[in-house]
Scaffold this active site. Structure first.
Site, PDB file in Angstrom:
ATOM      1  CG  LEU A  37       1.958  -4.785  -1.289  1.00  9.72           C
ATOM      2  CD1 LEU A  37       3.480  -4.850  -1.214  1.00  9.72           C
ATOM      3  CD2 LEU A  37       1.420  -5.954  -2.084  1.00  9.72           C
ATOM      4  CG  ASP A  38      -2.486  -7.995   3.398  1.00 11.65           C
ATOM      5  OD1 ASP A  38      -3.411  -7.240   3.063  1.00 11.65           O
ATOM      6  OD2 ASP A  38      -2.489  -9.220   3.213  1.00 11.65           O
ATOM      7  CE  LYS A  39       1.912  -3.345  11.379  1.00  5.89           C
ATOM      8  NZ  LYS A  39       1.342  -3.278  12.753  1.00  5.89           N
TER       9      LYS A  39
END
Length: 341
Positions: free
Chosen positions: A167-169
């Site tokens: 997942l993106d940060k």
């Protein structure tokens, strides 16, 4: 003993990556180097300390030596050295070599992991926003991978410490990790077969259709390498997102919609790019949304709330849900939207 993480095999699937960085660091072990002791000579007289040391220990770059000097890991006659100091040529210098940030990337670090489910084969985590999944430029420590290596030391023998999708940060929500090579391989195959169910909640600007599908290939943006984009060239890869409008509201007197998005594929930034491509950028998305609206929420309003898969050992269908994090729940409340069941 140092920890070694194997180099990720090419069979691992492409999935949503944190910060749009697709690079992978090779696994390796770093062993603390022994102190280096030098006795300077007349030939060194009149030369700056950092330049002298770079000539004596050419295996290290001058910039790294300067970093060690600044951090106090170089002493001259028992006193902290200064890079700009001119030496006389009779000093005794001791260097304590330190690992570069990227060399510490695959080290275990204690951290509290928000575990939703765990057994001997898999681990399901409700990743908080702000946590980077995999080490990369600018984030060589404090990542989920570092926490996994501490929580399950044996996972060091699994590529990417068992991580199969990311997942993106600043995206929160559910992720599954394979604790064994066999479990990870099975999860990878499920992802490749598009049988893993991944549903997200996203708050977008505007009012999309009640139901729809974005079937648009994606690739790296041709002018901005941080971004991804819908593309039609030979390098673009298939990407499919299904969406359903759950509710509508107003945020700062502008219409917003709470969406359920289901992924068939898992390209970098897929939901963010697909929703923006049809005119409905995510609230808080400074990268793909409008800059003057980004201050409404400090991150993209995106949460992986449902994860379904076949357990790699038992063969049983499993599903988990994660409620909206506090900041996201507060955002939709501001918009006059009730949190979905």
């Amino acid at each position: 003993m140092p920890i070694e993480v194997p180099i990720p095999p090419e069979t691992l699937p492409e999935t949503e990556l944190d910060d749009g960085d697709e690079s992978e660091s090779a696994g390796f072990a770093f062993t603390e180097a022994a102190p280096i002791e030098l006795k300077l000579s007349e030939a060194d007289c009149g030369v700056r300390l950092d330049k002298v040391l770079s000539s004596h220990v050419p295996q290290y770059s001058r910039s790294r030596i300067q970093q060690w000097i600044d951090a106090g890991f170089v002493t001259v006659d028992g006193q902290p050295g200064r890079g700009k100091t001119t030496v006389f040529g009779d000093e005794r210098v001791v260097i304590l070599p330190q690992a570069a940030p990227d060399e510490q990337a695959f080290m275990p670090e204690p951290m509290t992991l928000p575990i939703v489910y765990e057994d001997a084969h898999i681990l399901v985590i409700n990743k908080p926003a702000g946590l980077v999944v995999h080490p990369g430029a600018g984030n060589w420590s404090g990542t989920l991978l570092n926490g996994l290596l501490h929580h399950v030391p044996a996972i060091a023998g699994v590529p990417r410490a068992g991580i199969v999708h990311r997942l993106d940060k600043d995206t929160s929500g559910l992720m599954v990790v394979g604790k064994t090579l066999e479990a990870q391989t099975d999860l990878v195959r499920q992802l490749q077969a598009r049988t893993v169910k991944r549903e997200y909640l996203a708050l977008v600007w505007g009012s999309p259709l009640l139901n729809g599908k974005v079937d648009a290939a994606m690739g790296r943006h041709p002018r901005d390498r941080i971004k991804m984009a819908v593309m039609e060239n030979a390098t673009a890869k298939p990407a499919v997102t299904h969406f359903h409008r759950v509710a509508t509201g107003l945020l700062d007197r502008r219409p917003v919609s709470l969406m359920r998005c289901q992924l068939e594929t898992g390209r970098t930034h897929q939901i963010r790019v697909h929703m923006q491509s049809i005119g409905f950028a995510l609230v808080g998305d400074a990268l793909y949304g409008k800059a003057h609206l980004a201050s409404v929420f400090p991150r993209q309003a995106l949460h992986a709330f449902r994860l379904g898969l076949i357990h790699p050992k038992t063969g049983k269908a499993c599903e988990w849900q994660a409620p909206l994090p506090e900041d996201f729940a507060g955002l939709i409340a501001r918009a006059g939207i009730t949190e979905p069941e």
